[in-house]
Design a protein around this motif. Sequence first.
Motif, short mmCIF file in Angstrom:
data_model
loop_
_atom_site.label_atom_id
_atom_site.label_comp_id
_atom_site.label_asym_id
_atom_site.label_seq_id
_atom_site.Cartn_x
_atom_site.Cartn_y
_atom_site.Cartn_z
N ARG A 16 0.68 -1.15 0.09
CA ARG A 16 0.00 -0.03 -0.21
C ARG A 16 0.77 1.37 0.09
O ARG A 16 0.09 2.28 -0.19
N TYR A 17 2.01 1.15 0.09
CA TYR A 17 2.83 2.35 -0.07
C TYR A 17 3.25 2.62 -1.26
O TYR A 17 4.04 3.45 -1.71
N ASN A 18 3.06 1.57 -2.14
CA ASN A 18 3.41 1.88 -3.54
C ASN A 18 2.31 1.60 -4.41
O ASN A 18 2.39 1.32 -5.61
N MET A 19 1.32 2.59 -4.42
CA MET A 19 -0.03 2.40 -5.23
C MET A 19 0.53 3.11 -6.38
O MET A 19 -0.18 2.96 -7.31
N ILE A 20 1.46 4.09 -6.55
CA ILE A 20 1.88 4.82 -7.74
C ILE A 20 2.86 3.94 -8.48
O ILE A 20 4.12 3.79 -7.83
N ASP A 21 2.58 3.83 -9.64
CA ASP A 21 3.47 2.61 -10.37
C ASP A 21 4.74 3.87 -11.20
O ASP A 21 5.80 2.94 -11.25
N ALA A 22 4.35 4.88 -11.42
CA ALA A 22 5.39 5.70 -11.89
C ALA A 22 5.03 6.98 -12.04
O ALA A 22 3.72 7.40 -11.77
N ARG A 23 5.90 8.14 -12.14
CA ARG A 23 5.76 9.39 -12.21
C ARG A 23 6.35 10.08 -13.44
O ARG A 23 7.40 9.74 -13.75
N TRP A 24 5.72 10.95 -13.85
CA TRP A 24 6.00 12.05 -14.96
C TRP A 24 6.56 13.35 -14.43
O TRP A 24 5.40 14.12 -13.85
N ILE A 25 7.52 13.75 -14.20
CA ILE A 25 7.79 14.93 -13.31
C ILE A 25 8.51 16.06 -14.21
O ILE A 25 9.09 15.86 -14.73
N ASP A 26 7.75 17.11 -13.92
CA ASP A 26 8.40 18.43 -14.42
C ASP A 26 9.46 18.87 -13.47
O ASP A 26 9.41 19.22 -12.37
N THR A 27 10.80 18.77 -14.00
CA THR A 27 12.23 19.03 -13.01
C THR A 27 12.11 20.36 -12.81
O THR A 27 13.44 20.98 -12.58
N ASP A 28 11.41 21.43 -13.40
CA ASP A 28 11.63 22.86 -13.24
C ASP A 28 10.39 23.12 -11.97
O ASP A 28 11.01 23.77 -10.90
N THR A 29 9.33 22.93 -12.02
CA THR A 29 8.46 23.45 -11.17
C THR A 29 8.23 22.18 -9.95
O THR A 29 7.82 22.46 -9.11
N GLY A 30 8.52 20.86 -10.40
CA GLY A 30 8.20 20.10 -9.29
C GLY A 30 6.97 19.20 -9.44
O GLY A 30 6.68 18.41 -8.56
N LEU A 31 6.15 19.77 -10.22
CA LEU A 31 4.84 19.10 -10.43
C LEU A 31 5.04 17.80 -11.05
O LEU A 31 5.82 17.61 -11.86
N PHE A 32 4.15 16.78 -10.94
CA PHE A 32 4.12 15.61 -11.42
C PHE A 32 2.76 14.93 -11.73
O PHE A 32 1.73 15.30 -11.15
N ILE A 33 2.67 14.09 -12.59
CA ILE A 33 1.53 13.22 -12.92
C ILE A 33 1.78 11.78 -12.39
O ILE A 33 2.75 11.27 -12.46
N ASP A 34 1.03 11.31 -11.48
CA ASP A 34 0.93 9.99 -11.04
C ASP A 34 0.47 8.98 -11.92
O ASP A 34 -0.82 9.24 -12.74
N ILE A 35 1.10 8.02 -12.15
CA ILE A 35 0.73 7.16 -13.16
C ILE A 35 0.59 5.67 -12.62
O ILE A 35 1.05 5.14 -11.96
N THR A 36 -0.88 5.29 -12.83
CA THR A 36 -1.06 3.96 -12.24
C THR A 36 -1.56 3.02 -13.06
O THR A 36 -2.03 3.13 -14.21
N ALA A 37 -0.98 1.66 -12.82
CA ALA A 37 -1.17 0.54 -13.96
C ALA A 37 -2.44 -0.17 -13.51
O ALA A 37 -2.61 -0.52 -12.42
N VAL A 38 -3.20 -0.27 -14.48
CA VAL A 38 -4.38 -1.19 -14.53
C VAL A 38 -4.03 -2.74 -14.93
O VAL A 38 -3.31 -2.95 -15.68
N ARG A 39 -4.33 -3.68 -13.74
CA ARG A 39 -3.70 -5.14 -13.97
C ARG A 39 -4.91 -6.04 -14.05
O ARG A 39 -5.89 -5.72 -13.39
N LYS A 40 -4.51 -7.14 -14.26
CA LYS A 40 -5.44 -8.33 -13.97
C LYS A 40 -5.72 -8.51 -12.62
O LYS A 40 -4.73 -8.41 -11.67
N ASP A 41 -7.04 -8.44 -12.39
CA ASP A 41 -7.15 -8.92 -10.78
C ASP A 41 -6.89 -10.26 -10.63
O ASP A 41 -7.95 -11.12 -10.91
N ARG A 42 -5.89 -10.71 -9.98
CA ARG A 42 -5.52 -12.03 -9.86
C ARG A 42 -6.40 -12.83 -8.89
O ARG A 42 -6.50 -13.99 -9.17
N THR A 43 -6.94 -12.12 -7.87
CA THR A 43 -7.86 -12.71 -6.83
C THR A 43 -8.92 -12.98 -7.50
O THR A 43 -9.44 -14.26 -7.32
N ALA A 44 -9.63 -12.13 -8.00
CA ALA A 44 -10.84 -12.58 -8.97
C ALA A 44 -10.68 -13.79 -9.58
O ALA A 44 -11.53 -14.59 -9.92
N GLU A 45 -9.48 -13.73 -10.37
CA GLU A 45 -9.41 -14.77 -11.45
C GLU A 45 -9.23 -15.97 -10.89
O GLU A 45 -9.79 -17.09 -11.19
#
Length: 285
Positions: free
Chosen positions: A178-207
């Motif tokens: 739960r501390y790593n819900m964000i899979d990647a970030r796209w970061i503006d190296t000037d302002t420090g603003l970023f986009i959180d990128i989350t991966a949509v995966r197969k729900d292995r429990t449901a499967e």
Amino acid sequence: MRLHLLPSLLLAQVFSFTSAWPSPSGSLGKRDAEFVQVRTKLTHDHSGRKGDPNEKYFHESTFNPHYDGRFAEKTLPEEDRHKHLTALLQSYLSTMHAIGAETWLMHGSLLGWWWNRKILPWDSDVDVQVSESSIRFLADFYNMTVHRFKLPSINMEEGRKYMLEVNPHWSNATVEDRYNMIDARWIDTDTGLFIDITAVRKDRTAEAGGKKGHLMCKDKHHYREEDIFPLRTSEYEGVKVKIPYAYADLLQEEYGPEALVQKSYENHIFNSEKLEWIPIGLDLL
Ligand SMILES: *[C@@H]1O[C@H](CO)[C@@H](O)[C@H](O)[C@H]1NC(C)=O
Ligand SMILES: *[C@@H]1O[C@H](CO)[C@@H](O)[C@H](O)[C@H]1NC(C)=O
């Protein structure tokens, strides 16, 4: 409601994609890249890493959760934020499109798309998702790459650099991480603003329980495969974008049916002729 397609702004052609170099090494750091490795102009790191548990990879800054403390020491003035957020989004979408990574809008960003193909003026972040194969692709070939853009909205001679950083915990597909819900970030190296990128995966429990076609994110959002795929092609802030197949159902489920029709929100009124959210007070001018 009728959906209007904005005329193409052809912004994508203005972008110059001048540099992207591959990750220096495949080393698996447990925490985000060291300040000294990536710093641009700051002398001190303003990441809030001290208070974070050891297994947490990305850190929010000491001063605001929407900024990366390795690149910024303060928030932007309110009136500037939207401009930088838009550039951040445009550079992200163009890059993902150019390298062939599958990404689409979700949450507040998708709601903004519904109304006028733009970021909602009061939104403080951008929400995007990627497929499982795309997060693997980004992790393998694009981690720590820097992409330079010259954008008309941002007046910088040398252009602005955006960095993609992939969380090495992306491959842990459990919600217990739960501390790593964000899979990647796209970061503006000037302002420090970023986009959180989350991966949509197969729900292995449901499967495992015999249910097919169920998807999940580590942030505990669940989707049905047919609600997301096949993705639709559209435009957002003047650049090409993908959106989930059953966008209206997804939006109603998340925000309620009124969010798709109610033209007054967060001190703004939607002007259907101009296709703009206008701040209350300015709507009568
Ligand atoms: C990406 O690079 C950073 C910095 O070297 C590293 O800490 C991290 O583990 C890498 N991520 C992946 C997915 O390899
Ligand atoms: C995923 O992360 C959780 C929480 O840190 C941990 O308990 C689990 O062992 C990890 N699973 C894998 C496959 O790494």
